[in-house]
Design a protein around this motif. Structure first.
Motif, PDB file in Angstrom:
ATOM      1  N   ALA A   1       0.865  -1.144  -0.015  1.00 52.31           N
ATOM      2  CA  ALA A   1      -0.096  -0.002   0.093  1.00 52.31           C
ATOM      3  C   ALA A   1       1.025   1.047  -0.075  1.00 52.31           C
ATOM      4  O   ALA A   1       0.817   1.923   1.070  1.00 52.31           O
ATOM      5  CB  ALA A   1      -0.862   0.013   1.114  1.00 52.31           C
ATOM      6  N   PRO A   2       1.597   1.597  -1.029  1.00 51.12           N
ATOM      7  CA  PRO A   2       2.572   2.674  -1.274  1.00 51.12           C
ATOM      8  C   PRO A   2       1.781   3.858  -1.500  1.00 51.12           C
ATOM      9  O   PRO A   2       0.715   3.700  -1.821  1.00 51.12           O
ATOM     10  CB  PRO A   2       3.328   2.539  -2.441  1.00 51.12           C
ATOM     11  N   ASP A   3       2.335   5.085  -0.952  1.00 55.77           N
ATOM     12  CA  ASP A   3       1.771   6.444  -1.727  1.00 55.77           C
ATOM     13  C   ASP A   3       1.852   6.397  -3.334  1.00 55.77           C
ATOM     14  O   ASP A   3       3.150   6.874  -3.452  1.00 55.77           O
ATOM     15  CB  ASP A   3       2.520   7.175  -0.889  1.00 55.77           C
ATOM     16  N   PHE A   4       1.156   6.376  -3.929  1.00 56.44           N
ATOM     17  CA  PHE A   4       1.249   6.260  -5.529  1.00 56.44           C
ATOM     18  C   PHE A   4       1.716   7.736  -5.925  1.00 56.44           C
ATOM     19  O   PHE A   4       2.351   7.821  -6.816  1.00 56.44           O
ATOM     20  CB  PHE A   4       0.085   5.593  -6.357  1.00 56.44           C
ATOM     21  N   ASP A   5       0.855   8.716  -5.187  1.00 56.73           N
ATOM     22  CA  ASP A   5       1.411  10.120  -5.563  1.00 56.73           C
ATOM     23  C   ASP A   5       2.599  10.390  -5.437  1.00 56.73           C
ATOM     24  O   ASP A   5       3.485  11.035  -6.221  1.00 56.73           O
ATOM     25  CB  ASP A   5       0.597  11.034  -4.652  1.00 56.73           C
ATOM     26  N   GLU A   6       3.346   9.804  -4.391  1.00 56.62           N
ATOM     27  CA  GLU A   6       4.873  10.024  -3.880  1.00 56.62           C
ATOM     28  C   GLU A   6       5.668   9.281  -5.056  1.00 56.62           C
ATOM     29  O   GLU A   6       6.506   9.614  -5.588  1.00 56.62           O
ATOM     30  CB  GLU A   6       5.105   9.531  -2.569  1.00 56.62           C
TER      31      GLU A   6
END
Length: 178
Positions: free
Chosen positions: A138-143
């Motif tokens: 569940a990574p930060d896709f925006d980052e």
């Protein structure tokens, strides 16, 4: 995947008793092909192997499986070798196997061992995921988008939903799924 050592031992035993273990040979062939699947998907995305020259690929997960630093038989090693042969460099991160990677690869100029999953993405042309660590789920896709040169993920562990990734503008390639 069937363990290489196990398949080889069974194949030797079969050979010793005069049995042609075609199924075990097929398993070995399939295992080898699976380990090259990520590289094939990357070369297909970039057009061909020659287009990988000068590219930087981020790699998440060096260990064979989560919660270990064991890199023996890891798909990451096959991918690393193929990328280097094609002239690409790698920025890698693994929560546990960084010391093992340093021991195996030393100070090669074509690999950077990153401090975390996001620094591995900085300026990379694509991300390849080799190990299904929980922190990759569940990574930060925006980052991720802000750090990668292109929104491209080759997911060897099928961590994300293809429809969702594509609807959000990612070039997303998984294994065994459309």
């Amino acid at each position: 995947m069937f363990s290489k050592g196990c398949a080889e031992a069974l194949e030797r035993t079969a050979s010793h008793i005069g049995y042609d273990a075609q199924l075990l040979k097929a398993v070995d062939t399939i295992n080898h092909r699976q380990k090259n699947a990520l590289f094939v998907k990357l070369t297909t995305h970039f057009g061909d192997e020659q287009n990988l020259k000068g590219k930087t690929i981020a790699l998440w997960g060096l260990a064979f499986k989560p919660n270990t630093d064991d890199m023996r038989e890891s798909p990451s090693r096959t991918l690393l070798d193929a990328l280097w042969k094609a002239g690409a460099s790698v920025q890698a991160f693994d929560p546990v196997a960084m010391n093992e990677a340093q021991r195996l690869y030393g100070d090669r100029p074509d690999i950077t061992l990153s401090q975390n999953k996001y620094t591995a993405l900085e300026g990379a042309d694509a991300l390849a995921i080799c190990t299904e660590w929980q922190q990759f789920r569940a990574p930060d896709f925006d980052e991720m988008q802000n750090r990668l040169n292109t929104k491209t993920i080759v997911d060897g562990r099928n961590l994300y939903m293809p429809d969702k990734m594509k609807s959000e503008g990612w070039n997303y390639y998984s294994i065994g799924r459309i």
